[in-house]
Design an enzyme around this catalytic site. Structure first.
Site, short mmCIF file in Angstrom:
data_model
loop_
_atom_site.label_atom_id
_atom_site.label_comp_id
_atom_site.label_asym_id
_atom_site.label_seq_id
_atom_site.Cartn_x
_atom_site.Cartn_y
_atom_site.Cartn_z
N SER A 100 0.83 -1.21 0.00
CA SER A 100 0.00 0.00 0.00
C SER A 100 0.86 1.25 0.00
CB SER A 100 -0.87 -0.02 1.27
OG SER A 100 -1.40 1.26 1.55
N TYR A 143 -3.53 -0.08 9.95
CA TYR A 143 -3.34 -0.46 8.54
C TYR A 143 -1.92 -0.13 8.09
CZ TYR A 143 -4.53 -0.62 3.51
OH TYR A 143 -4.57 -0.89 2.16
P1 NAP Z 1 -11.87 -5.09 -0.68
O1 NAP Z 1 -12.66 -4.60 -1.84
O2 NAP Z 1 -12.29 -4.76 0.69
O3 NAP Z 1 -11.65 -6.69 -0.83
C1 NAP Z 1 -10.90 -7.34 0.16
C2 NAP Z 1 -11.23 -8.80 0.04
O4 NAP Z 1 -10.52 -9.54 1.06
C3 NAP Z 1 -12.72 -9.07 0.25
O5 NAP Z 1 -13.19 -10.07 -0.64
C4 NAP Z 1 -12.74 -9.56 1.69
O6 NAP Z 1 -13.85 -10.37 2.01
C5 NAP Z 1 -11.48 -10.38 1.73
N1 NAP Z 1 -11.07 -10.69 3.10
C6 NAP Z 1 -11.11 -9.87 4.18
N2 NAP Z 1 -10.68 -10.52 5.26
C7 NAP Z 1 -10.36 -11.79 4.87
C8 NAP Z 1 -9.85 -12.95 5.55
N3 NAP Z 1 -9.61 -12.94 6.86
N4 NAP Z 1 -9.66 -14.08 4.83
C9 NAP Z 1 -9.93 -14.10 3.50
N5 NAP Z 1 -10.42 -13.04 2.80
C10 NAP Z 1 -10.62 -11.90 3.49
O7 NAP Z 1 -10.38 -4.55 -0.82
P2 NAP Z 1 -9.57 -4.07 -2.12
O8 NAP Z 1 -9.69 -2.60 -2.27
O9 NAP Z 1 -9.88 -4.98 -3.27
O10 NAP Z 1 -8.09 -4.35 -1.58
C11 NAP Z 1 -7.48 -5.61 -1.76
C12 NAP Z 1 -6.09 -5.48 -1.16
O11 NAP Z 1 -5.45 -4.34 -1.71
C13 NAP Z 1 -6.10 -5.26 0.34
O12 NAP Z 1 -4.99 -5.92 0.93
C14 NAP Z 1 -5.93 -3.74 0.49
O13 NAP Z 1 -5.33 -3.40 1.72
C15 NAP Z 1 -5.00 -3.48 -0.66
N6 NAP Z 1 -4.99 -2.11 -1.16
C16 NAP Z 1 -6.15 -1.51 -1.56
C17 NAP Z 1 -6.06 -0.21 -2.11
C18 NAP Z 1 -7.27 0.54 -2.58
O14 NAP Z 1 -7.15 1.76 -2.80
N7 NAP Z 1 -8.42 -0.10 -2.76
C19 NAP Z 1 -4.84 0.43 -2.23
C20 NAP Z 1 -3.69 -0.23 -1.76
C21 NAP Z 1 -3.78 -1.50 -1.25
P3 NAP Z 1 -15.10 -9.64 2.72
O15 NAP Z 1 -15.88 -9.01 1.61
O16 NAP Z 1 -15.83 -10.72 3.44
O17 NAP Z 1 -14.52 -8.59 3.68
C1 GCO Z 2 -7.01 5.17 3.10
C2 GCO Z 2 -7.10 4.24 1.93
C3 GCO Z 2 -5.72 3.73 1.59
C4 GCO Z 2 -5.83 2.80 0.41
C5 GCO Z 2 -4.51 2.26 0.03
C6 GCO Z 2 -3.58 3.31 -0.45
O1 GCO Z 2 -7.92 5.14 3.94
O2 GCO Z 2 -6.01 5.92 3.14
O3 GCO Z 2 -7.99 3.18 2.19
O4 GCO Z 2 -5.17 3.07 2.68
O5 GCO Z 2 -6.63 1.71 0.71
O6 GCO Z 2 -3.95 1.45 1.00
O7 GCO Z 2 -2.44 2.68 -1.00
#
Ligand code: NAP
Ligand code: GCO
Length: 266
Positions: free
Chosen positions: A144, A157
């Protein structure tokens, strides 16, 4: 010539019923990989299977909580038996809680660390022995911006994702000798359900202040789409990246390079 093909490979992407994991799985499938994913509820797995089928992808879905070591060991055993040896692991599953640190309970802090950091440890520990047996493998940890930067309300986080950056480097250090490459992808701000609260328009129809903030901090001038992560993930999963190890590839539209849009007229 670099080979970006994933033909003949089995890729396990955690938490990939939708969001970033789903987009990465789609890209890996297009590159030839067999897709396996897990989620914590059967209804989510079913929703994911239907979504993959709608994209013409015959995915394999399993219910598994990445924080449950016994369940993860059983998941890896079943996948290996029913689908094949896991060649690629993407530790994608993760949560966030946006709470001021002094108002966050220790239990809430632990829960974020458990899923976002302990989960990737447990998953990686479960797949590495067979990767060694098979002569190598690829592990990709979804880090992230918060692996590098802090901000208000995301202490747990940021601690988890900072730890995940160093877990990535340590797996690379400890298991590189077995032809296992462990790298991270650091997405910028991506439009998924996880960030929806940061983008919801105001009641008066104006953009959410955080939405405006991110647009001003991103040279690309836009939020990322989950699909923006597919290509980088295929690269790190393919033999084209066999000499890339311990690297965090930021896919952020330039956020980390940019101080932010300067005031008008300067
Ligand atoms: P999301 O839409 O919230 O999807 C996360 C997925 O992980 C959901 O299907 C969730 O299931 C599942 N999950 C949560 N806890 C779990 C567990 N204990 N075991 C198995 N599965 C589990 O998140 P996303 O935005 O796609 O993000 C995916 C990854 O990218 C995460 O690691 C997040 O931190 C990272 N990330 C996201 C962003 C962003 O801007 N979106 C940026 C940087 C990094 P449920 O629906 O049941 O919760
Ligand atoms: C926040 C956002 C970020 C993104 C991502 C950025 O609340 O700042 O959720 O944490 O998810 O991780 O890289």
């Amino acid at each position: 010539m670099a080979d970006f093909s994933l033909k003949g490979k089995v890729a396990l992407i955690t938490g990939a019923s939708y969001g970033i994991g789903f987009a990465i799985a789609k890209a890996m499938s297009a590159a030839g990989a067999t897709i396996v994913f897990n989620d914590i509820k059967q209804e989510l797995v079913d929703k994911g299977l239907a979504a993959y089928e709608a994209e013409g992808i015959k995915a394999h879905g399993y219910v598994c909580d990445v924080t449950n070591e016994e369940a993860v060991a059983e998941l890896v055993r079943r996948v290996t038996e029913e689908v094949g040896h896991i060649n690629i692991l993407v530790n994608n599953a993760g949560i966030i809680m946006r709470i001021p640190m002094t108002e966050m309970t220790a239990a809430q802090f632990r829960k974020v660390i458990d899923i976002d950091l302990n989960g990737p440890f447990i998953m990686s520990k479960a797949v590495i022995p067979d990767m060694i047996e098979q002569g190598g493998g690829k592990i990709i940890n979804i880090c992230s911006m918060m692996s590098e930067l802090g901000r208000e309300t995301v202490s747990a986080y940021a601690a988890a994702k900072g730890g995940l950056k160093m877990l990535t480097r340590n797996i690379a250090s400890e298991y590189g000798q077995y032809n296992i490459q462990c790298n991270g992808i650091g997405p910028g701000y991506i439009a998924t359900p996880q960030t929806a609260p940061l983008r919801e328009p105001r009641p008066d129809g104006t953009r959410h202040p955080f939405d405006q903030f991110i647009l001003a901090k991103t040279p690309a001038g836009r939020w990322g789409e989950a699909a923006d992560l597919g290509g980088p993930a295929v690269f790190l999963a393919s033999s084209a990246s066999d000499f890339v190890n311990g690297h965090i590839l930021y896919v952020d539209g330039g956020i980390l390079a940019y101080i932010g849009r300067q005031p008008d007229g300067e």
